[in-house]
Design a protein around this motif. Structure first.
Motif, PDB file in Angstrom:
ATOM      1  N   MET A 317       0.786  -1.098   0.011  1.00 14.34           N
ATOM      2  CA  MET A 317      -0.080  -0.030   0.069  1.00 14.34           C
ATOM      3  C   MET A 317       0.935   1.261   0.025  1.00 14.34           C
ATOM      4  N   ILE A 318       2.209   1.247   0.390  1.00 11.49           N
ATOM      5  CA  ILE A 318       2.816   2.343   0.292  1.00 11.49           C
ATOM      6  C   ILE A 318       3.334   2.626  -1.173  1.00 11.49           C
ATOM      7  N   ALA A 319       3.425   1.596  -2.105  1.00 10.18           N
ATOM      8  CA  ALA A 319       3.696   1.766  -3.367  1.00 10.18           C
ATOM      9  C   ALA A 319       2.390   1.998  -4.047  1.00 10.18           C
ATOM     10  N   GLU A 320       1.232   1.883  -3.454  1.00 14.75           N
ATOM     11  CA  GLU A 320       0.006   1.924  -4.048  1.00 14.75           C
ATOM     12  C   GLU A 320      -0.108   3.484  -3.834  1.00 14.75           C
ATOM     13  N   MET A 321       0.127   4.163  -2.702  1.00 13.93           N
ATOM     14  CA  MET A 321       0.126   5.701  -2.697  1.00 13.93           C
ATOM     15  C   MET A 321       0.936   6.398  -3.557  1.00 13.93           C
ATOM     16  N   ARG A 322       2.152   5.892  -3.906  1.00 12.06           N
ATOM     17  CA  ARG A 322       2.860   6.420  -4.676  1.00 12.06           C
ATOM     18  C   ARG A 322       2.427   6.780  -6.079  1.00 12.06           C
ATOM     19  N   VAL A 323       2.100   5.495  -6.666  1.00 13.88           N
ATOM     20  CA  VAL A 323       1.055   5.289  -7.756  1.00 13.88           C
ATOM     21  C   VAL A 323       0.050   6.184  -8.049  1.00 13.88           C
ATOM     22  N   ALA A 324      -0.718   6.127  -6.892  1.00 15.60           N
ATOM     23  CA  ALA A 324      -1.870   7.158  -6.874  1.00 15.60           C
ATOM     24  C   ALA A 324      -1.761   8.507  -6.969  1.00 15.60           C
ATOM     25  N   GLY A 325      -0.578   9.006  -6.342  1.00 16.80           N
ATOM     26  CA  GLY A 325      -0.322  10.498  -6.541  1.00 16.80           C
ATOM     27  C   GLY A 325       0.162  10.785  -8.138  1.00 16.80           C
ATOM     28  N   SER A 340       1.216  14.488  -0.515  1.00 21.84           N
ATOM     29  CA  SER A 340       1.639  13.269   0.260  1.00 21.84           C
ATOM     30  C   SER A 340       0.807  12.836   1.342  1.00 21.84           C
ATOM     31  N   ALA A 341       0.489  14.065   2.125  1.00 23.53           N
ATOM     32  CA  ALA A 341      -0.159  13.913   3.381  1.00 23.53           C
ATOM     33  C   ALA A 341      -1.622  13.485   3.355  1.00 23.53           C
ATOM     34  N   GLU A 342      -2.184  13.924   2.173  1.00 22.23           N
ATOM     35  CA  GLU A 342      -3.453  13.624   1.958  1.00 22.23           C
ATOM     36  C   GLU A 342      -3.535  11.876   1.194  1.00 22.23           C
ATOM     37  N   LEU A 343      -2.401  11.632   0.520  1.00 18.80           N
ATOM     38  CA  LEU A 343      -2.397  10.247   0.368  1.00 18.80           C
ATOM     39  C   LEU A 343      -2.298   9.235   1.571  1.00 18.80           C
ATOM     40  N   ILE A 344      -1.715   9.739   2.193  1.00 20.54           N
ATOM     41  CA  ILE A 344      -1.490   8.942   3.494  1.00 20.54           C
ATOM     42  C   ILE A 344      -2.876   8.772   4.085  1.00 20.54           C
ATOM     43  N   ARG A 345      -3.622   9.909   4.320  1.00 19.92           N
ATOM     44  CA  ARG A 345      -4.831   9.993   4.797  1.00 19.92           C
ATOM     45  C   ARG A 345      -5.715   8.972   3.906  1.00 19.92           C
ATOM     46  N   MET A 346      -5.671   9.003   2.785  1.00 20.67           N
ATOM     47  CA  MET A 346      -6.433   8.047   1.907  1.00 20.67           C
ATOM     48  C   MET A 346      -6.325   6.758   2.253  1.00 20.67           C
ATOM     49  N   ALA A 347      -5.137   6.368   2.592  1.00 20.56           N
ATOM     50  CA  ALA A 347      -4.740   5.044   2.904  1.00 20.56           C
ATOM     51  C   ALA A 347      -4.771   4.513   4.508  1.00 20.56           C
ATOM     52  N   TYR A 382      16.144   6.720   2.405  1.00 22.95           N
ATOM     53  CA  TYR A 382      15.552   7.515   3.585  1.00 22.95           C
ATOM     54  C   TYR A 382      16.495   8.663   4.109  1.00 22.95           C
ATOM     55  N   SER A 383      16.380   9.946   4.308  1.00 24.16           N
ATOM     56  CA  SER A 383      17.475  10.801   4.668  1.00 24.16           C
ATOM     57  C   SER A 383      16.424  11.719   5.538  1.00 24.16           C
ATOM     58  N   GLU A 384      17.232  12.751   6.254  1.00 23.74           N
ATOM     59  CA  GLU A 384      16.875  13.897   6.894  1.00 23.74           C
ATOM     60  C   GLU A 384      15.879  14.791   6.012  1.00 23.74           C
ATOM     61  N   THR A 385      14.784  15.066   6.344  1.00 22.97           N
ATOM     62  CA  THR A 385      13.698  15.708   5.661  1.00 22.97           C
ATOM     63  C   THR A 385      12.890  16.465   6.422  1.00 22.97           C
ATOM     64  N   PRO A 386      12.458  17.686   5.892  1.00 22.94           N
ATOM     65  CA  PRO A 386      11.319  18.494   6.602  1.00 22.94           C
ATOM     66  C   PRO A 386       9.991  17.810   6.323  1.00 22.94           C
ATOM     67  N   ASP A 387       9.750  16.772   5.368  1.00 22.34           N
ATOM     68  CA  ASP A 387       8.503  16.603   5.152  1.00 22.34           C
ATOM     69  C   ASP A 387       8.552  15.030   5.003  1.00 22.34           C
ATOM     70  N   ILE A 388       8.309  14.176   6.378  1.00 23.32           N
ATOM     71  CA  ILE A 388       8.316  12.779   6.332  1.00 23.32           C
ATOM     72  C   ILE A 388       7.170  12.085   5.657  1.00 23.32           C
ATOM     73  N   GLU A 389       6.066  12.871   5.208  1.00 21.93           N
ATOM     74  CA  GLU A 389       5.157  12.132   4.711  1.00 21.93           C
ATOM     75  C   GLU A 389       5.538  11.901   3.171  1.00 21.93           C
ATOM     76  N   THR A 390       6.127  13.000   2.427  1.00 20.53           N
ATOM     77  CA  THR A 390       6.666  12.991   1.193  1.00 20.53           C
ATOM     78  C   THR A 390       7.914  11.904   0.958  1.00 20.53           C
ATOM     79  N   VAL A 391       8.475  11.766   1.865  1.00 15.14           N
ATOM     80  CA  VAL A 391       9.551  10.500   1.986  1.00 15.14           C
ATOM     81  C   VAL A 391       8.946   9.354   2.014  1.00 15.14           C
ATOM     82  N   LEU A 392       7.978   9.089   3.033  1.00 18.96           N
ATOM     83  CA  LEU A 392       7.448   7.765   3.068  1.00 18.96           C
ATOM     84  C   LEU A 392       6.616   7.426   1.418  1.00 18.96           C
ATOM     85  N   VAL A 393       5.706   8.221   1.048  1.00 19.69           N
ATOM     86  CA  VAL A 393       5.051   8.061  -0.284  1.00 19.69           C
ATOM     87  C   VAL A 393       5.843   7.700  -1.410  1.00 19.69           C
ATOM     88  N   TYR A 394       6.855   8.820  -1.511  1.00 23.00           N
ATOM     89  CA  TYR A 394       7.754   8.679  -2.789  1.00 23.00           C
ATOM     90  C   TYR A 394       9.134   7.950  -2.738  1.00 23.00           C
TER      91      TYR A 394
END
Length: 447
Positions: A317-325, A340-347, A382-394
C-alpha cells in the motif's frame, strides 16, 4: 492484554491536524490507545509491561486496503495482455479457471495474501469474492481486520442469483454473531453487467434489513453503462440512484468513468465512497482514470486499494500511495494535486471512513484501537527531511515495515509473523497452487 509504550520514534498520528511528533511516543493498554505525544511528555516507563524503543522508525496507523480479492493470489501473473477491467478480459483470463476452484483452495490462498498484506503494513482490508466463509475463516486466523463482502455474480441466471442472495444473507447472519475482527457485507460484483436489476433491488433491501454495506465494482469498464444508457438514457450510477441503491452504505471500486452527474450522486449520498485503485487501472490499459480530485472536491470519501494481484501483482500500500499520486498528477496536468499527507490519509483514516470504521481505526488517537505499524527509515532511500510524509510516499516501501499491531496484538515483530510461520504459509499455498492449476488444465483438456 498487556500495556505497551513505543518511544523514540517519529509518530505520525493522522489526526485532524496531521500532528507529527519527532522523537515521540504512543502508548496502548488492552488494545486501546491511551496516549501519544512528544518526548517531553513521555510517561514513566515503570508501569508498562513492554517498552519498545524504535529510533529511526516512523510509527503510524495501520494501512487500509480498501479493495482486493485475496483468494485471487492464485491468479498472480495470469493476466498478461488482458484488461481485467473489461468483461472480455475478466472472463477470458479469470472466469474460466475460476470454475475449477474448490473451497479447500481458498484458505491457503487467503493466508498468503494476509501474510503479504500485514508484512507490508496493512492491518485492515476490504474483500469481495466467492467462498466468503472460507475467506472469513482465513482472515480471522491471520489477525487482520477484514470487511468481507459476499461476492454475487449472476451472469443472467435468475435461479443462481436468488440462491447466492440467500447464501449471502446466511453468511451475514453467521458472521455477525461471531466474535472477531471480520465484518460481513454484501458484494454485488458489478451492477447490470453481471447482476440483474431485480437482483440489485433485492440486494439493496437485504442490506437495509441487516444494516450492512455493499461493496461493488462501478464504472470500471466500457460495458458498465451500456445497458442502462440504452434502456433508460442513464449511467449505471444514475440508474442505481433511481432505484435507491445509495440510501445505505455503498463502497464502489475503480470508478474510472464517472460523469459530473455521477459524482454529484456520490456526494449527495449519506455514506458513499470510492476505492481508487490506481495501479490496477493503469495496468488494465483503460483510458479512463478515476477523477479523484473532483470526487474529493465534491466531498466524497476516497480510499486506496490494490485490487487483486492478478491486476496489480502487489499488496504494497505504500507503493499504491505513490502510484495514486503520480496518476492524479498525470490526469490533472498539475504537479501533486493530491499532497503526500492526503495520500496517507486516503490509505488510513479515509479508508476507515469508507468502511464505517473511522470511530475505531485510521488514526493514532486516544480511545481508538491500537492498529499501529512501524516503518524503518534508516536504510537507503531515506534521509533527513522537513516532510516525512513525502519521503514515505515517494521513497518508501512496504518491505521496510518492521512491526505491526492489530487491536494491540503483536502480529509482526522485527519483520516476522507472530501467529504463524511465513514459510509454512508459503509451502501450503504452493501445494494448493500446483493442485489448482493441474485441475484447471484437466478441465481444459476435457472441454
Amino acid at each position: 492484554m498487556s500495556s505497551v509504550l513505543i518511544y523514540d520514534a517519529t509518530i505520525l498520528t493522522v489526526d485532524a491536524e496531521n500532528t507529527v511528533y519527532e522523537c515521540g511516543w504512543v502508548a496502548f493498554l488492552d488494545g486501546r490507545i491511551t496516549g501519544t505525544g512528544p518526548k517531553a511528555t513521555r510517561p514513566d516507563t515503570t508501569p508498562f509491561d513492554e517498552v519498545i524503543a524504535l529510533p529511526g522508525h516512523l510509527v503510524m496507523p495501520g494501512l487500509i486496503n480498501a479493495h482486493t480479492h485475496s483468494a485471487m493470489v492464485l491468479f498472480r501473473g495470469c493476466s498478461e495482455g488482458q484488461s481485467l477491467l473489461t468483461m472480455e478480459g475478466w472472463y477470458n483470463s479469470i472466469r474460466e479457471p475460476e470454475l475449477s476452484l474448490l473451497a479447500s483452495d481458498i484458505g491457503p490462498a487467503v493466508a498468503l495474501s494476509c501474510a503479504e498484506m500485514v508484512l507490508s503494513g496493512t492491518t485492515t482490508f476490504c474483500d469481495q469474492y466467492f467462498f466468503a466463509e472460507e475467506i472469513a475463516e482465513a482472515a480471522g486466523k491471520s489477525g487482520l481486520r477484514a470487511v468481507i463482502a459476499y461476492g454475487i455474480v449472476q451472469l443472467g441466471d435468475k435461479d443462481r442469483g436468488e440462491d447466492e442472495l440467500a447464501k449471502a444473507a446466511a453468511f451475514i447472519e453467521k458472521q455477525r454473531s461471531a466474535d472477531g475482527r471480520v465484518i460481513p457485507w454484501f458484494g454485488p460484483h458489478a451492477p447490470y453487467v453481471d447482476n440483474s436489476e431485480d437482483l440489485l433491488r433485492a440486494e439493496v433491501d437485504m442490506a437495509v434489513k441487516y444494516g450492512v454495506g455493499m461493496h461493488l465494482h462501478m464504472a470500471a469498464g466500457p460495458e458498465d453503462n451500456e445497458q442502462t444508457l440504452a434502456q433508460y438514457g442513464l449511467t449505471a450510477t444514475q440508474a442505481l440512484s433511481r432505484d435507491g441503491f445509495f440510501a445505505g452504505r455503498v463502497h464502489a471500486a475503480h470508478c474510472l468513468d464517472l460523469s459530473d452527474e455521477d459524482i454529484a450522486i456520490f456526494a449527495a449520498a449519506p455514506a458513499a465512497s470510492v476505492s481508487y485503485n490506481a495501479t490496477a487501472g493503469l495496468r488494465s490499459g483503460r483510458e479512463g482514470i478515476c477523477p479523484v480530485v473532483k470526487l474529493k472536491a465534491a466531498g466524497v470519501t476516497v480510499a486506496l486499494g490494490t485490487d487483486n494481484v492478478a491486476a496489480n501483482n502487489s499488496y504494497d500500500m505504500i507503493a499504491e500511495m505513490r502510484v495514486a499520486g503520480l496518476v492524479a498528477s498525470h490526469r490533472e496536468g498539475v504537479a501533486q494535486p493530491i499532497s503526500s499527507a492526503e495520500l496517507i490519509r486516503m490509505a488510513t483514516i479515509e479508508g476507515a471512513k469508507a468502511l464505517g470504521l473511522d470511530h475505531e481505526i485510521g488514526s493514532l488517537e486516544i480511545g481508538k484501537a491500537a492498529d499501529i505499524i512501524a516503518v524503518d527509515m534508516r536504510g537507503p532511500g531515506y534521509s533527513e527531511t522537513p516532510d516525512i510524509e513525502t519521503v514515505l510516499v515517494y521513497s518508501g516501501s512496504g518491505r521496510d515495515v518492521t512491526h505491526v499491531w492489530v487491536a494491540g496484538e503483536d502480529i509482526v515483530r522485527d519483520r516476522m509473523l507472530q501467529r504463524a510461520d511465513y514459510q509454512s504459509i508459503r509451502s501450503n499455498y504452493s501445494a494448493t497452487y500446483q493442485d489448482f492449476w493441474a485441475r484447471v488444465e484437466r478441465a481444459r483438456q476435457v472441454a
